[in-house]
Design a protein around this motif. Sequence first.
Motif, PDB file in Angstrom:
ATOM      1  N   UNK A 165       0.831  -1.207   0.000  1.00  0.00           N
ATOM      2  CA  UNK A 165       0.000   0.000   0.000  1.00  0.00           C
ATOM      3  C   UNK A 165       0.863   1.253   0.000  1.00  0.00           C
ATOM      4  N   UNK A 166       1.930   1.235   0.788  1.00  0.00           N
ATOM      5  CA  UNK A 166       2.841   2.382   0.828  1.00  0.00           C
ATOM      6  C   UNK A 166       3.505   2.597  -0.531  1.00  0.00           C
ATOM      7  N   UNK A 167       3.850   1.523  -1.197  1.00  0.00           N
ATOM      8  CA  UNK A 167       4.491   1.631  -2.512  1.00  0.00           C
ATOM      9  C   UNK A 167       3.512   2.143  -3.559  1.00  0.00           C
ATOM     10  N   UNK A 168       2.300   1.615  -3.555  1.00  0.00           N
ATOM     11  CA  UNK A 168       1.292   2.087  -4.514  1.00  0.00           C
ATOM     12  C   UNK A 168       1.023   3.582  -4.322  1.00  0.00           C
ATOM     13  N   UNK A 181      -6.475   6.342  -6.563  1.00  0.00           N
ATOM     14  CA  UNK A 181      -5.516   5.264  -6.262  1.00  0.00           C
ATOM     15  C   UNK A 181      -4.801   5.525  -4.949  1.00  0.00           C
ATOM     16  N   UNK A 182      -4.463   6.792  -4.704  1.00  0.00           N
ATOM     17  CA  UNK A 182      -3.793   7.126  -3.446  1.00  0.00           C
ATOM     18  C   UNK A 182      -4.713   6.848  -2.261  1.00  0.00           C
ATOM     19  N   UNK A 183      -5.973   7.276  -2.358  1.00  0.00           N
ATOM     20  CA  UNK A 183      -6.926   7.043  -1.262  1.00  0.00           C
ATOM     21  C   UNK A 183      -7.181   5.549  -1.066  1.00  0.00           C
ATOM     22  N   UNK A 184      -7.293   4.790  -2.146  1.00  0.00           N
ATOM     23  CA  UNK A 184      -7.535   3.354  -2.032  1.00  0.00           C
ATOM     24  C   UNK A 184      -6.343   2.647  -1.399  1.00  0.00           C
ATOM     25  N   UNK A 185      -5.121   3.107  -1.724  1.00  0.00           N
ATOM     26  CA  UNK A 185      -3.940   2.500  -1.116  1.00  0.00           C
ATOM     27  C   UNK A 185      -3.908   2.762   0.381  1.00  0.00           C
ATOM     28  N   UNK A 186      -4.370   3.922   0.779  1.00  0.00           N
ATOM     29  CA  UNK A 186      -4.390   4.248   2.206  1.00  0.00           C
ATOM     30  C   UNK A 186      -5.467   3.470   2.951  1.00  0.00           C
ATOM     31  N   UNK A 187      -6.599   3.192   2.259  1.00  0.00           N
ATOM     32  CA  UNK A 187      -7.749   2.618   2.953  1.00  0.00           C
ATOM     33  C   UNK A 187      -7.889   1.105   2.780  1.00  0.00           C
ATOM     34  N   UNK A 201       7.858  -5.529  -5.568  1.00  0.00           N
ATOM     35  CA  UNK A 201       8.089  -4.974  -6.904  1.00  0.00           C
ATOM     36  C   UNK A 201       7.407  -5.815  -7.977  1.00  0.00           C
ATOM     37  N   UNK A 202       7.519  -7.127  -7.896  1.00  0.00           N
ATOM     38  CA  UNK A 202       6.937  -8.005  -8.913  1.00  0.00           C
ATOM     39  C   UNK A 202       5.408  -7.913  -8.913  1.00  0.00           C
ATOM     40  N   UNK A 203       4.818  -7.899  -7.722  1.00  0.00           N
ATOM     41  CA  UNK A 203       3.351  -7.860  -7.648  1.00  0.00           C
ATOM     42  C   UNK A 203       2.802  -6.555  -8.206  1.00  0.00           C
ATOM     43  N   UNK A 204       3.402  -5.428  -7.823  1.00  0.00           N
ATOM     44  CA  UNK A 204       2.889  -4.137  -8.292  1.00  0.00           C
ATOM     45  C   UNK A 204       3.200  -3.940  -9.774  1.00  0.00           C
TER      46      UNK A 204
END
Length: 528
Positions: free
Chosen positions: A417-420, A461-467, A510-513
């Motif tokens: 989530x932090x990376x996204x 995307x930023x909000x979804x990564x946080x939530x 890295x691979x997953x994202x």
Amino acid sequence: MTGLIVILLLVVLATAVATGARRWSLPAPSLLVVVGVLVGLLPWIPEVRLPPHVINVLVLPPLLFAAAGEMSVRDLRTVWRPVTGLVFGLVVASAVAVGYVARAITPLTAATAFILGSVLASTDPVAVTALGRRLSLPPRVQAMVQAESLFNDATSLVLYKVAVATVVSGSAITVSGTVEQFLILAGGGALIGAAVAGVVTLIRRRTEDPVLETVIALVTPYASYVVAEQSHASGVTAVIVAGVVLGSTGRRFSNAPIRLQVHAVYDTVTFLLESVVFALIGLELPSVVRQLAHDERGWPLWVPVIALTVLTIRLLWLFPLSALIRYRKQEGEGRPSWRVPAVLSWAGTRGVMPLAAALAIPLTTHTGAPLPHRALILTLTTGTIALTVVFQGFTLAPVVRRSGIALEPEHTAREEARTRRHIAKAALEELRQLGDLDQLADLGAASEAAVKQARRHLEARIHQAEDAHHTDPDARPADAYREIRRTLIAIEAAELQRLYEANKISDATRRRIQRELDLEESSLRADG
């Protein structure tokens, strides 16, 4: 029942068992070996005798290539010192210990016992990779397990060839001859693997055809193996080096659709081959037992002793090595920990590589006489493989949990989530810096509406990564938005790679994202 029918039924059975293992969260290799043994005991099943080339030429190269492609070069640099001690010291110690014990408790001669020791001296990259996929090990520990299993085969292969040559020709073992063989096998194999990887890289730069790229990916391990073997070098080492090199550079020379297609094809091939080969290990055991002589019937007692010897030597080697590394890092402070060496010891299963080596043992000596105790060597090898894959495979996850070194799911979710969030912010910042529509026109943008849509998408995307730790792409975009979004995905991918190279995220993250970005880019191409 013909051999072809048996093979087809085995493929169906192995696929069903492996699918069930995934559904029930069980180690597939362990379950497949158990099922293989049970099937092999059925009276109407014909004897299974695998020709050496079936494993060596057809099965090993793609499995080794896939395992090597998962090896992170960055992580490899951090563990090369302890891995070197395992690749050389532990392999030799294991070969000597197993040979000595086998000579003491079995009818094997000193030379044939050393063949058995060299066969079982190295851990197996196929088994280790297959079992390791289920575990959330820290990157350093995972890198040590994978790197050791990949690179210790060259050492054991040299010992194996020296031992076989001693038995077949009756020649004596010399240190200079052994060193020369190692340089030819390992050094030659590494050079050939690197050369094949270089040629493949040049080809990849000149093509964007998904079908051709997939064919190249499938042919590369076989080309590496055959060229190396024909040059009297190590085909195994050549495949591993080619896999590591191409695995670390493949993202630079392919677009998203090609990467997705190649990964999909290779995942399918790996799943089928792994499933069949571990079932074959179990199926082979009852068959080789029937070939034993009268004085070799004590194998059910000898196999556990040899397997215990392999594990004991590994424990005795890893615990002092771990304590020494910890002592140097902390300058003598702190008590040695049992957690990491215990997990590393328990992860050292044997598998496809030892079976391939045992099957390749010559049938006769230079005089034409049958090679003594060949059936017993194959039985002890297959039995030890089956025992370690089943026993250590089923108990590895509890050992990892008990050690407390496994990464919690929340840790992985937070890192992803932090990376996204980070890469989305980098793309949003780039979008804000583009300024007016004249600059955006260079990217293929057509309207201010498309820019606003891209900005809303990144902010979402930023909000979804946080939530919620995941992303959910917007509905079908317009053409202008699609062009902007492709550019922003390239920016996100570059930022993702920068985070990885700066050692701020793991290779698994890295691979997953990167796969998520590839899926989104591929969908944009399809819509366009």
